[in-house]
Design an enzyme around this catalytic site. Structure first.
Site: not given
Ligand code: GAR
Length: 200
Positions: A13, A90-91, A93, A109, A174
């Site tokens: 998203s 979710m990895r 780097l 984040h 976000e």
């Molecule tokens: C989001 O809330 C982002 O901030 C989080 O994963 C979600 C992805 O949502 N990221 C983390 O937690 C990174 N540490 P999305 O795929 O809908 O953008």
């Protein structure tokens, strides 16, 4: 025109919000050159294809971090990417990856860092009982959820919230924060003083 490369692992998203803002011109002078996922079945890859963007799956399963990172960096360079945006990637780097794009990798984040780094930040914040929550867009350095902060957005935690309603309101922020941060970084109108990013 600057080329953005998006890395994602899930529904995407944040990527969609960026793509919309690129299309309307709210993100200025930018083009999404490639969308890469380490998860071949990520919803975000499907969205990228529907939008007619270059969508590339580079599976991470069974590969060591650096050899996977080398494939991802090769794809980013092949598409002449100027700015890498992690959008639910979710990895972690490898230091080598970070060094390939100095001050050119952003992450979002879902907490007010340095509170609640790592997984399920919204749930961590809710369970901790904070009264203010939010999100952070920051430069990526070699430590998890750690680099210099570019944009933060705060929202109140309501007595009526549960983890899901809180996470949904953070997500709305976000979607605003990421494009703001991209505009600032691509404009180059900032300076760095220690960890502080200051508009110029
Ligand atoms: C989001 O809330 C982002 O901030 C989080 O994963 C979600 C992805 O949502 N990221 C983390 O937690 C990174 N540490 P999305 O795929 O809908 O953008």
């Amino acid at each position: 025109m600057k080329n953005i490369g998006i890395l994602l692992s899930g529904r995407g998203s944040n990527f969609e919000a960026i793509a919309k803002n690129v299309a309307t011109g709210a993100v200025r002078n930018a083009h999404i050159a490639v969308v890469i996922s380490n998860k071949p079945d990520a919803g975000g890859l499907e969205t990228a294809r529907k939008l007619g963007l270059n969508a590339v799956a580079i599976p991470s399963k069974g590969k060591d971090r650096e050899s996977h990172d080398r494939e991802v960096v090769a794809a980013l360079k092949q598409h002449n990417v100027d700015l890498v945006c992690l959008a639910g990637y979710m990895r972690l780097l490898s230091p080598w990856f970070v060094q390939q794009f100095p001050q050119r990798i952003l992450n979002i984040h879902p907490s007010l860092l340095p509170a609640f780094p790592g997984l399920e930040a919204q749930e961590q914040a809710f369970a901790y009982g904070v009264k203010v929550a939010g999100c952070t867009v920051h430069f990526v350095d070699e430590e998890l959820d750690h680099g210099a902060i570019i944009v933060q957005k705060a929202i109140p935690v309501l007595d009526s919230d549960d983890e899901h309603t809180l996470a949904a309101r953070i997500l709305e922020q976000e979607h605003i924060a990421y494009s703001e941060a991209i505009n600032l970084v691509l404009s180059g109108k900032f300076k760095t003083a220690g960890r502080r990013i200051v508009k110029t």
